[in-house]
Enzyme design. Structure first.
Site, PDB file in Angstrom:
ATOM      1  N   ILE A 158       0.832  -1.194  -0.116  1.00  0.00           N
ATOM      2  CA  ILE A 158       0.071  -0.057   0.120  1.00  0.00           C
ATOM      3  C   ILE A 158       0.910   0.965   0.012  1.00  0.00           C
ATOM      4  CG2 ILE A 158      -1.863   1.474   1.291  1.00  0.00           C
ATOM      5  CD1 ILE A 158      -2.735  -1.480   2.266  1.00  0.00           C
ATOM      6  N   ASP A 262      -8.358   7.284   9.690  1.00  0.00           N
ATOM      7  CA  ASP A 262      -9.295   6.298   9.141  1.00  0.00           C
ATOM      8  C   ASP A 262      -9.519   5.269  10.164  1.00  0.00           C
ATOM      9  OD1 ASP A 262     -11.160   5.218   7.329  1.00  0.00           O
ATOM     10  OD2 ASP A 262      -9.642   3.752   6.909  1.00  0.00           O
ATOM     11  N   GLU A 267     -12.093  -0.185  18.079  1.00  0.00           N
ATOM     12  CA  GLU A 267     -13.074   0.146  17.055  1.00  0.00           C
ATOM     13  C   GLU A 267     -14.291  -0.977  17.397  1.00  0.00           C
ATOM     14  OE1 GLU A 267     -11.537  -0.136  13.145  1.00  0.00           O
ATOM     15  OE2 GLU A 267     -10.205   1.609  13.253  1.00  0.00           O
ATOM     16  N   HIS A 285     -12.918   3.781   9.311  1.00  0.00           N
ATOM     17  CA  HIS A 285     -12.319   2.619   8.781  1.00  0.00           C
ATOM     18  C   HIS A 285     -12.813   2.253   7.403  1.00  0.00           C
ATOM     19  CE1 HIS A 285      -9.675  -1.050   9.900  1.00  0.00           C
ATOM     20  NE2 HIS A 285      -9.571  -0.539   8.672  1.00  0.00           N
ATOM     21  N   LEU A 286     -12.703   3.151   6.342  1.00  0.00           N
ATOM     22  CA  LEU A 286     -13.229   2.997   4.936  1.00  0.00           C
ATOM     23  C   LEU A 286     -12.462   2.681   3.979  1.00  0.00           C
ATOM     24  CD1 LEU A 286     -15.691   6.067   4.977  1.00  0.00           C
ATOM     25  CD2 LEU A 286     -16.092   3.827   5.460  1.00  0.00           C
ATOM     26  N   GLY A 287     -10.984   2.487   4.419  1.00  0.00           N
ATOM     27  CA  GLY A 287      -9.852   2.054   3.522  1.00  0.00           C
ATOM     28  C   GLY A 287     -10.274   0.770   2.607  1.00  0.00           C
TER      29      GLY A 287
END
Length: 537
Positions: A158, A262, A267, A285-287
């Site tokens: 990434i 993010d 969580e 946490h939309l990655g």
């Protein structure tokens, strides 16, 4: 070993919402059940019949969950992280753990870039202000990315994608990653630097590390104090890599101009001091939350589940001790290796003290470490009661003091590829079995047993008889099997010398009862009589 009841299909338990395409990949050879994985009271009883469980991030598969799943063969996480799976406990139980290591890397990289740009230009705050009826252009003056220094913490898959995308903005790229060679970084147009140097020089810092004991809290109050004043920080990797309390203080003081976050230490996170700051961009946490990423992750692990339930090697298994991706040339040899392991144990009549796996021929050009796992899987399949997989086979060998070694040689005088399993018993007896793949369909064949040359398909049920060579033995064996309505698929006799010791290998279509095997051995005066089940596990 736990087996599926005849006439039933293996149960795949889907514990969280997955892409619709998953069902198509799983096919009709499994029974699909659904459960809310976050509901512990519903999850545990649902695991009782499961051969596979498919999860995302909300379901905890820990030792308790594994103990509730006696038939479980595979845990499939539709994503990259495995924070919610007890991999060590799964390994001990022989349960394969798979994930989708590349499914969301593009989505995660794009989201990190989006957070960086949004934080640089105050886009969420400006959007909220305008929706409230205020037109305050000067309040939301941002900064350009062009000609700035971007520090990438973690130059993995990434991190590389983020660096490649930001390069288009005309930035100077530096990175901290102790596991990347400088030459590789240079090829990407990135200069490797120590972490303290990256903190001092960067105008933007984006974090792309896994969450480990070494990386948790990697950037805390002391590190933030050394950053360039006005730095912008993005964390779209894992919560806790940046100390959230320290980040709040740095954002409040202006040491950090803005942050795009993010992920959070705990969580789901619905209440944080970060949420009250106007110079933060926060997302839940939309990655990996794109249609494409969810589809890739779901279908990838669904393919792995199918392979695992079919007893085949799974490339994405995280707890299998094989070196990297298994080459296409090596994969056909895995069923052969497993069958040879089962034949070896049958011929030996027990567990050896040491085993050497020798791989010769073209496949030896590749990493063949997985072949050793396949042999061990076969060796233990009829020795222990528990399920034997690529996962726990090395552990079973270690627990039983079995010494295992692997050798390879591209030279193979007689066969294109040849796998040989050699072992020593406690009394010093040496056992050797060899096999190859034959024809365009790569059919597994037995080529030798303890010095006797054989040419027989490795399928069905295999019988061995060692006796003194003399007329009439083949007819006696055939008659006895015929009387028991057991059909012979193939047979071959190999001998050292005329009238010397002979070995008869017979493949049959159905299992031979132990008492019948003993009876046949008595009739022909066999010194040894063995049977091996070569059907898929």
């Amino acid at each position: 070993m736990t087996a599926t009841v005849p006439g039933t299909l293996p149960v795949v338990l889907i514990a969280e919402e997955l892409a619709p395409s998953v069902l198509g990949v799983l096919g009709t050879d499994v029974e699909i059940r659904h459960v809310d994985g976050a509901d512990r009271g519903a999850l545990l009883p649902a695991l009782a019949d499961a051969a596979a469980v498919m999860i995302r991030s909300a379901t905890q598969i820990d030792a308790e969950a594994l103990a509730a799943a006696p038939n479980l063969k595979v845990v499939a996480r539709a994503g990259i992280g495995l924070d919610n799976v007890d991999v060590a406990a799964a390994t001990e139980r022989g349960v394969m753990v798979v994930n989708a290591p590349t499914s969301n890397i593009v989505s995660a990289a794009e989201h990190a870039v989006a957070l960086l740009l949004a934080a640089a230009r105050h886009i969420p705050a400006a959007d909220a202000s305008l929706r409230e009826g205020a037109w305050k252009r000067s309040k939301f003056t941002g900064v350009e990315v062009t000609e700035k220094t971007v520090g990438v913490v973690g130059l993995g898959r990434i991190g590389v994608l983020v660096a490649q995308r930001l390069a288009a903005f005309g930035v100077t790229l530096i990175a901290y990653d102790p596991y990347i060679q400088p030459g590789r970084a240079a090829q990407l147009g990135v200069r490797l630097v120590p972490l303290d140097e990256l903190l001092r020089e960067s105008d933007f810092i984006t974090i792309h590390l896994p969450k480990t004991p070494e990386t948790v809290g990697l950037i805390g109050a002391a590190e933030l104090a050394t950053t360039k004043p006005g730095v912008i920080i993005v964390n779209a990797a894992r919560g806790g890599l940046v100390d959230e309390a320290a980040l709040v203080d740095a954002l409040s003081s202006g040491q950090v101009r803005a942050a795009g976050i993010d992920v959070f230490a705990k969580e789901p996170c619905t209440d944080s001091p970060l949420f009250g700051l106007r110079n933060t961009v926060v997302t839940p946490h939309l990655g990996a939350s794109t249609t494409e990423a969810q589809d890739k992750a779901g279908t990838a692990v669904a393919r792995s589940v199918r392979l695992a339930l079919q007893g085949e090697f799974v490339p994405d298994a995280v707890n299998v001790q094989a070196g990297g991706v298994v080459a296409e040339d090596v994969r056909p040899g895995l069923p052969l290796a497993e069958k040879l392991g089962r034949v070896f144990t049958a011929v030996a009549g027990g567990l050896a003290q040491s085993v050497n796996v020798e791989v010769r021929g073209k496949i030896a050009e590749f990493d063949v470490s997985v072949v050793q796992l396949a042999v061990l899987k076969g060796v233990f399949s009829d020795v222990v009661e528990e399920q034997v997989t690529y996962v726990n086979a090395p552990l079973l060998a270690e627990q039983r003091g079995l010494e295992v070694s692997l050798s390879s040689d591209i030279e193979s005088p007689d066969y294109r590829n040849l796998i040989t399993v050699r072992g020593a018993m406690a009394d010093g007896t040496q056992i050797t079995v060899s096999g190859t793949l034959f024809g365009k369909n790569q059919v597994p064949k037995l080529t030798a047993v303890n010095g006797f040359d054989i040419d027989l398909d490795l399928s069905g049920y295999l019988l061995f008889f060692v006796y003194t060579d003399r007329p009439g033995v083949v007819g006696t064996v055939g008659a006895a099997l015929g009387e028991a309505s057991i059909n012979i698929a193939g047979a071959q006799v190999s001998r050292t010398t005329r009238g010397g010791e002979a070995l008869m290998a017979v493949t049959v279509d159905s299992r031979v009862p132990a008492e019948l095997l003993v009876d046949i051995a008595g009739h022909i005066g066999a010194r040894e009589a063995r049977a091996a089940d070569l059907n898929p596990l």
